[in-house]
Enzyme design. Structure first.
Site, PDB file in Angstrom:
ATOM      1  N   LEU A 162      27.990   4.417   2.608  1.00 33.75           N
ATOM      2  CA  LEU A 162      28.543   5.547   3.358  1.00 33.75           C
ATOM      3  C   LEU A 162      29.938   5.213   3.879  1.00 33.75           C
ATOM      4  O   LEU A 162      30.158   5.120   5.094  1.00 33.75           O
ATOM      5  CB  LEU A 162      27.628   5.910   4.535  1.00 33.75           C
ATOM      6  CG  LEU A 162      26.179   6.239   4.201  1.00 33.75           C
ATOM      7  CD1 LEU A 162      25.373   6.465   5.470  1.00 33.75           C
ATOM      8  CD2 LEU A 162      26.105   7.443   3.300  1.00 33.75           C
ATOM      9  N   PRO A 163      30.897   4.999   2.972  1.00 36.49           N
ATOM     10  CA  PRO A 163      32.249   4.712   3.446  1.00 36.49           C
ATOM     11  C   PRO A 163      32.786   5.914   4.231  1.00 36.49           C
ATOM     12  O   PRO A 163      32.484   7.057   3.896  1.00 36.49           O
ATOM     13  CB  PRO A 163      33.041   4.469   2.158  1.00 36.49           C
ATOM     14  CG  PRO A 163      32.247   5.108   1.081  1.00 36.49           C
ATOM     15  CD  PRO A 163      30.817   5.093   1.520  1.00 36.49           C
ATOM     16  N   HIS A 164      33.522   5.646   5.287  1.00 40.73           N
ATOM     17  CA  HIS A 164      34.063   6.729   6.093  1.00 40.73           C
ATOM     18  C   HIS A 164      35.348   6.275   6.766  1.00 40.73           C
ATOM     19  O   HIS A 164      35.570   5.086   6.963  1.00 40.73           O
ATOM     20  CB  HIS A 164      33.044   7.205   7.139  1.00 40.73           C
ATOM     21  CG  HIS A 164      32.490   6.112   7.982  1.00 40.73           C
ATOM     22  ND1 HIS A 164      31.470   5.280   7.555  1.00 40.73           N
ATOM     23  CD2 HIS A 164      32.811   5.684   9.223  1.00 40.73           C
ATOM     24  CE1 HIS A 164      31.183   4.413   8.504  1.00 40.73           C
ATOM     25  NE2 HIS A 164      31.998   4.627   9.529  1.00 40.73           N
ATOM     26  N   ALA A 165      36.179   7.268   7.086  1.00 30.90           N
ATOM     27  CA  ALA A 165      37.469   6.954   7.692  1.00 30.90           C
ATOM     28  C   ALA A 165      38.014   8.179   8.409  1.00 30.90           C
ATOM     29  O   ALA A 165      37.646   9.306   8.105  1.00 30.90           O
ATOM     30  CB  ALA A 165      38.454   6.521   6.605  1.00 30.90           C
TER      31      ALA A 165
END
Length: 154
Positions: free
Chosen positions: A64-67
């Site tokens: 769950l990459p997030h930015a």
């Protein structure tokens, strides 16, 4: 909050393989650009910066990459199904084949957390992940991801 509010059908993609975690993040950058008009380099840089704080591979083949990205007004998502899993430095050390990236405005406090919780809850469901892994059509994947929890339980 519903996944259909943060994920566009054109932000769902199946790729045969990514050679590395970095390459997968670049795929998300390309997807963020094509689906939402976010500059690909900006999206990749933001994802890599967040990954430097600790990997976002949550286990069971899911990442769950997030930015946070300056200049966007809403939380938005992108989904990639990998036909060949990639090492993502996940907590359980298993390779990742399901990845859902979230991009949030710089000042999106609670909304970002709500979206992350929703995606996490959805992809923690083994039945949902099994359905995703059994399909290689982006439109079908979008439908699986956005159907209501009541329908998923049936």
């Amino acid at each position: 909050m519903e996944l259909s509010k943060i994920l566009k059908p054109e932000a769902v993609k199946v790729i045969s393989a990514a050679s590395s975690k970095k390459r997968l993040l670049h795929e998300f950058g390309d997807l963020a650009f094509s689906a939402y008009g976010i500059r690909a380099g900006l999206a990749v840089e933001a994802l890599q910066e967040r990954e430097s704080l600790g990997p976002t591979g949550v286990g069971h083949g899911v990442a769950l990459p997030h930015a946070r990205i300056d200049g966007i007004s809403d939380v938005i998502g992108a989904f990639i199904l990998l036909e060949k899993p990639v090492d993502f430095e996940a907590v359980d050390r298993q390779p990742v084949d399901i990845a859902f990236a979230l991009f949030a405005p710089e000042d999106a406090g609670v909304e970002h957390l709500k979206a992350l919780a929703l995606v996490s809850r959805t992809l923690r469901d083994a039945r949902v992940c099994a359905k995703l892994r059994a399909n290689a059509d982006a439109a079908t994947l979008y439908t699986i991801l956005t159907e209501s929890p009541a329908v998923q339980a049936a």
